[in-house]
Design an enzyme around this catalytic site. Sequence first.
Site, PDB file in Angstrom:
ATOM      1  CG  ASP A  10      -1.738   1.181   1.424  1.00 58.78           C
ATOM      2  OD1 ASP A  10      -1.664   2.100   0.573  1.00 58.78           O
ATOM      3  OD2 ASP A  10      -2.491   1.220   2.408  1.00 58.78           O
ATOM      4  CB  ILE A  11       1.646   3.772  -2.593  1.00 59.35           C
ATOM      5  CG1 ILE A  11       2.919   4.557  -2.947  1.00 59.35           C
ATOM      6  CG2 ILE A  11       0.404   4.649  -2.698  1.00 59.35           C
ATOM      7  CD1 ILE A  11       3.037   4.927  -4.405  1.00 59.35           C
ATOM      8  CG  ASN A  24      -9.668  13.491 -10.600  1.00 54.82           C
ATOM      9  OD1 ASN A  24      -9.802  14.703 -10.466  1.00 54.82           O
ATOM     10  ND2 ASN A  24     -10.120  12.626  -9.700  1.00 54.82           N
ATOM     11  N   GLY A  32      -9.585   4.582  -6.110  1.00 52.03           N
ATOM     12  CA  GLY A  32      -8.259   3.979  -6.293  1.00 52.03           C
ATOM     13  C   GLY A  32      -7.202   4.506  -5.343  1.00 52.03           C
ATOM     14  CG  ASP A  34      -6.918  10.866  -6.130  1.00 50.58           C
ATOM     15  OD1 ASP A  34      -6.274  11.463  -5.262  1.00 50.58           O
ATOM     16  OD2 ASP A  34      -7.650  11.437  -6.960  1.00 50.58           O
ATOM     17  CB  THR A 124      -2.337   0.289 -14.546  1.00 47.76           C
ATOM     18  OG1 THR A 124      -2.167   0.367 -13.124  1.00 47.76           O
ATOM     19  CG2 THR A 124      -1.059   0.668 -15.238  1.00 47.76           C
ATOM     20  N   GLY A 125      -5.418   1.588 -13.477  1.00 46.72           N
ATOM     21  CA  GLY A 125      -6.655   1.192 -12.796  1.00 46.72           C
ATOM     22  C   GLY A 125      -7.853   1.726 -13.564  1.00 46.72           C
TER      23      GLY A 125
HETATM   24  N1  AR6 Z   1      -1.199   1.484  -3.155  1.00 46.54           N
HETATM   25  C1  AR6 Z   1      -0.607   1.177  -4.335  1.00 46.54           C
HETATM   26  N2  AR6 Z   1      -1.292   1.015  -5.480  1.00 46.54           N
HETATM   27  C2  AR6 Z   1      -2.629   1.160  -5.445  1.00 46.54           C
HETATM   28  C3  AR6 Z   1      -3.334   1.469  -4.241  1.00 46.54           C
HETATM   29  C4  AR6 Z   1      -2.554   1.636  -3.062  1.00 46.54           C
HETATM   30  N3  AR6 Z   1      -3.115   1.936  -1.892  1.00 46.54           N
HETATM   31  N4  AR6 Z   1      -4.660   1.538  -4.532  1.00 46.54           N
HETATM   32  C5  AR6 Z   1      -4.789   1.267  -5.837  1.00 46.54           C
HETATM   33  N5  AR6 Z   1      -3.580   1.022  -6.395  1.00 46.54           N
HETATM   34  P1  AR6 Z   1      -6.111   3.990 -10.024  1.00 46.54           P
HETATM   35  P2  AR6 Z   1      -5.694   5.561 -12.484  1.00 46.54           P
HETATM   36  C6  AR6 Z   1      -3.220   0.704  -7.787  1.00 46.54           C
HETATM   37  O1  AR6 Z   1      -7.449   3.586 -10.498  1.00 46.54           O
HETATM   38  O2  AR6 Z   1      -5.900   4.366 -13.318  1.00 46.54           O
HETATM   39  C7  AR6 Z   1      -9.018   7.833  -9.252  1.00 46.54           C
HETATM   40  O3  AR6 Z   1     -10.386   7.860  -8.991  1.00 46.54           O
HETATM   41  C8  AR6 Z   1      -4.283   0.048  -8.647  1.00 46.54           C
HETATM   42  O4  AR6 Z   1      -4.277  -1.348  -8.449  1.00 46.54           O
HETATM   43  O5  AR6 Z   1      -5.949   4.407  -8.621  1.00 46.54           O
HETATM   44  O6  AR6 Z   1      -4.533   6.474 -12.789  1.00 46.54           O
HETATM   45  C9  AR6 Z   1      -8.476   9.213  -9.570  1.00 46.54           C
HETATM   46  O7  AR6 Z   1      -9.124  10.224  -8.843  1.00 46.54           O
HETATM   47  C10 AR6 Z   1      -3.834   0.425 -10.045  1.00 46.54           C
HETATM   48  O8  AR6 Z   1      -2.938  -0.538 -10.572  1.00 46.54           O
HETATM   49  O9  AR6 Z   1      -5.530   5.247 -10.907  1.00 46.54           O
HETATM   50  C11 AR6 Z   1      -8.713   9.325 -11.039  1.00 46.54           C
HETATM   51  O10 AR6 Z   1     -10.033   9.757 -11.311  1.00 46.54           O
HETATM   52  C12 AR6 Z   1      -3.056   1.725  -9.857  1.00 46.54           C
HETATM   53  O11 AR6 Z   1      -2.968   1.921  -8.442  1.00 46.54           O
HETATM   54  C13 AR6 Z   1      -8.528   7.916 -11.546  1.00 46.54           C
HETATM   55  O12 AR6 Z   1      -8.790   7.080 -10.432  1.00 46.54           O
HETATM   56  C14 AR6 Z   1      -3.731   2.932 -10.460  1.00 46.54           C
HETATM   57  O13 AR6 Z   1      -5.142   2.799 -10.359  1.00 46.54           O
HETATM   58  C15 AR6 Z   1      -7.115   7.672 -11.998  1.00 46.54           C
HETATM   59  O14 AR6 Z   1      -7.036   6.389 -12.535  1.00 46.54           O
END
Ligand code: AR6
Length: 175
Positions: A10-11, A24, A32, A34, A124-125
């Site tokens: 968990d980052i 965003n 996610g 964020d 990637t999420g």
């Molecule tokens: N620690 C490490 N990695 C994580 C954690 C964590 N606690 N939580 C999720 N991930 P995403 P995006 C990984 O969706 O695709 C948000 O709503 C997750 O498994 O967080 O850039 C923002 O506000 C994935 O591989 O970010 C934006 O609207 C990676 O983090 C939107 O999502 C990125 O997934 C951005 O989307």
Amino acid sequence: MDKIIIKTGDITKENVCVIVNAANSSLMGGGGVDGAIHRAGGAQILEACRKIRKEQYPDGLPTGEAVVTTGGSLPAKYVIHTVGPVYHQCGDNCALLLASCYINALKIAVELGCKDIAFPAISTGIYGYPKEKSAQIAYETVKDFLEERDDMKVSFVFHNNKNKEIFLKTIQEKR
Ligand code: AR6
């Protein structure tokens, strides 16, 4: 290369100078990573984001750009917020925009005097960037950057083992 650390976790728990947020353009939080960062870091981060919006980016932070705030109550001193590309919207510019997120974050980390930085897998999420493609871009960009800076440590933090394995497999022949 021991300047690059690849791990699962968990980052928000990373005890480094700066962590990167996959935000965003509103900078007002979201799901996610964020959401996790804002929850764990507390109201100070959102407050700092509001100020940045008001003073620097009234129309939102453009894709590929990055800004820094306090880490609030996180172990990390700072959070760099960057906006990754939405994969089905970025067309021919996807790779360039994703690389910009990493480069701009690294540049800010250097300006801050940070010797270590942790990245999530930006885009990637929810933003749908294919994990193999993003791995290649993230790794190459960081590797190139570190060739000029041997005093910096970069962690790639994956939320689960599966994502970490995809990353490792993709970059294997490049290590
Ligand atoms: N620690 C490490 N990695 C994580 C954690 C964590 N606690 N939580 C999720 N991930 P995403 P995006 C990984 O969706 O695709 C948000 O709503 C997750 O498994 O967080 O850039 C923002 O506000 C994935 O591989 O970010 C934006 O609207 C990676 O983090 C939107 O999502 C990125 O997934 C951005 O989307």
